[in-house]
Scaffold this motif. Structure first.
Motif, short mmCIF file in Angstrom:
data_model
loop_
_atom_site.label_atom_id
_atom_site.label_comp_id
_atom_site.label_asym_id
_atom_site.label_seq_id
_atom_site.Cartn_x
_atom_site.Cartn_y
_atom_site.Cartn_z
N ILE A 172 0.76 -1.08 0.23
CA ILE A 172 0.02 0.20 0.14
C ILE A 172 0.90 1.31 -0.08
O ILE A 172 1.80 1.34 0.72
CB ILE A 172 -1.36 -0.40 0.90
N ALA A 173 0.60 2.84 -0.98
CA ALA A 173 1.47 3.64 -0.97
C ALA A 173 0.29 4.74 -0.92
O ALA A 173 -0.30 4.39 -1.36
CB ALA A 173 1.76 3.66 -2.15
N LEU A 174 0.98 5.18 -0.03
CA LEU A 174 -0.20 6.32 0.80
C LEU A 174 0.49 8.13 0.71
O LEU A 174 2.10 7.72 1.00
CB LEU A 174 0.25 5.89 2.52
N SER A 175 0.43 8.38 0.39
CA SER A 175 0.89 10.62 0.07
C SER A 175 -0.32 11.07 0.02
O SER A 175 -1.05 10.56 0.19
CB SER A 175 1.75 10.25 -1.24
N ARG A 176 0.61 12.12 0.20
CA ARG A 176 -0.64 13.45 0.05
C ARG A 176 -1.75 13.50 -1.65
O ARG A 176 -3.22 12.83 -1.04
CB ARG A 176 -0.51 14.60 -0.25
N SER A 177 -1.47 12.60 -2.58
CA SER A 177 -1.75 12.44 -3.10
C SER A 177 -2.87 11.16 -3.74
O SER A 177 -3.62 10.42 -4.36
CB SER A 177 -1.02 12.29 -4.91
N SER A 178 -2.47 10.04 -2.21
CA SER A 178 -3.10 8.85 -2.57
C SER A 178 -4.71 8.11 -3.02
O SER A 178 -4.86 9.54 -1.67
CB SER A 178 -1.79 8.08 -1.59
N GLU A 179 -5.11 7.65 -2.34
CA GLU A 179 -6.10 7.10 -1.75
C GLU A 179 -6.14 6.41 -0.78
O GLU A 179 -5.87 5.09 -1.16
CB GLU A 179 -7.47 7.14 -3.00
N PRO A 180 -6.31 6.11 0.73
CA PRO A 180 -7.10 7.44 1.04
C PRO A 180 -5.51 8.17 1.09
O PRO A 180 -4.28 8.03 1.15
CB PRO A 180 -7.25 6.84 2.44
N ALA A 181 -5.65 9.64 1.33
CA ALA A 181 -4.68 10.56 1.01
C ALA A 181 -4.16 10.64 2.42
O ALA A 181 -4.85 10.74 3.74
CB ALA A 181 -5.00 11.92 0.64
N LEU A 182 -3.12 11.18 2.75
CA LEU A 182 -1.89 10.98 3.91
C LEU A 182 -1.52 12.06 3.99
O LEU A 182 -0.27 11.91 3.32
CB LEU A 182 -1.32 9.94 4.96
N ASP A 183 -1.80 13.25 4.90
CA ASP A 183 -1.19 14.28 4.81
C ASP A 183 -0.58 15.05 6.23
O ASP A 183 -1.12 14.44 6.93
CB ASP A 183 -1.43 15.56 5.06
N LEU A 184 1.07 14.75 6.38
CA LEU A 184 1.67 14.63 7.89
C LEU A 184 1.41 16.12 8.45
O LEU A 184 1.80 15.66 10.03
CB LEU A 184 3.25 14.60 7.53
#
Length: 233
Positions: free
Chosen positions: A39-51
């Motif tokens: 699973i690849a998470l980032s600000r632009s992924s779904e779901p988004a993850l913003d630190l």
């Protein structure tokens, strides 16, 4: 490079997957035939993850929990410079906005990752690794400068070390690691001769995975370089 310490069909999760090292880690894990899912998470992924958004961190953890437990979780996100600032060379360069922006990405966000993602680790073999930096070592600081970045990584190291002590009580097989990737040719290092002195992100990803693969619960709470050497706090 097969990750032999992880079981056949292991599950991985990479946070900061849109950055240079993060993307390389995703590629390396997806090319491992023994890895069942990444699973690849980032600000632009779904779901988004913003630190910088604690709610998005909690929500992302909740959303992916059903696809776990995870054998490997890596946070590859970090900030050294931005559109409005570069690392400070002198005390006279210090300003609160830069300190806050740097700590938000390098320390506060990862602290929330520790809170919400450590419980998603597999009970038999579970590693949660945070990319730190050798310049965050207080014992190794010989040049000075880079106040915000150094301090944010030193604080990250303390948070991870402290969390490892608590997590060990309920998850004795969990391994929490602070890892120094070295200088990599990425957006983070670009203004600092990264293209000249850095190595490819794919090489760094392979080095980091090799170090992770060789460390067990006895190493939890430790600070390691991409070479496998333990670093001073």
């Amino acid at each position: 490079m097969p990750l032999d310490s992880f079981p056949e069909g292991f599950r991985a999760l990479v946070i900061g997957a849109s950055g240079g090292i993060g993307a390389a880690l995703v590629d390396a894990l997806r090319s491992d035939p023994r890895c069942a899912s990444v699973i690849a998470l980032s600000r632009s992924s779904e779901p988004a993850l913003d630190l910088t958004d604690p709610a998005s961190i909690e929500q992302a953890a909740t959303r992916v929990a059903g696809q776990g437990p995870f054998h490997l979780i890596v946070n590859a996100a970090g900030v050294l410079h931005g559109a409005d600032f570069m690392p400070e060379k002198r005390l006279a360069d210090l300003n609160q906005a830069q300190l806050l922006a740097t700590f938000q990405i390098n320390t506060f966000g990862p602290a929330m990752l520790l809170r919400h993602f450590s419980g998603l680790l597999d009970r038999q073999r579970g590693v949660l690794a945070m990319l730190s930096a050798k310049v965050g070592s207080i014992g190794d600081n010989r040049l000075g400068g880079w106040y915000s970045y150094r301090a944010s990584k030193a604080a990250l190291n303390m948070l991870l070390k402290t969390a490892s002590i608590e997590v060990r009580r309920s998850q004795p097989n969990a391994v929490l690691l602070a890892l120094h990737p070295g200088t990599v040719n990425s957006r983070l290092s670009q203004p600092f001769r990264g293209a000249e002195i850095g190595r490819p992100a794919n090489d760094a990803a392979q080095d980091l995975l090799r170090v992770i693969d060789g460390l067990g619960p006895e190493a939890s709470g430790g600070f390691y370089a991409y070479s496998g050497d333990e670093l001073p706090w």
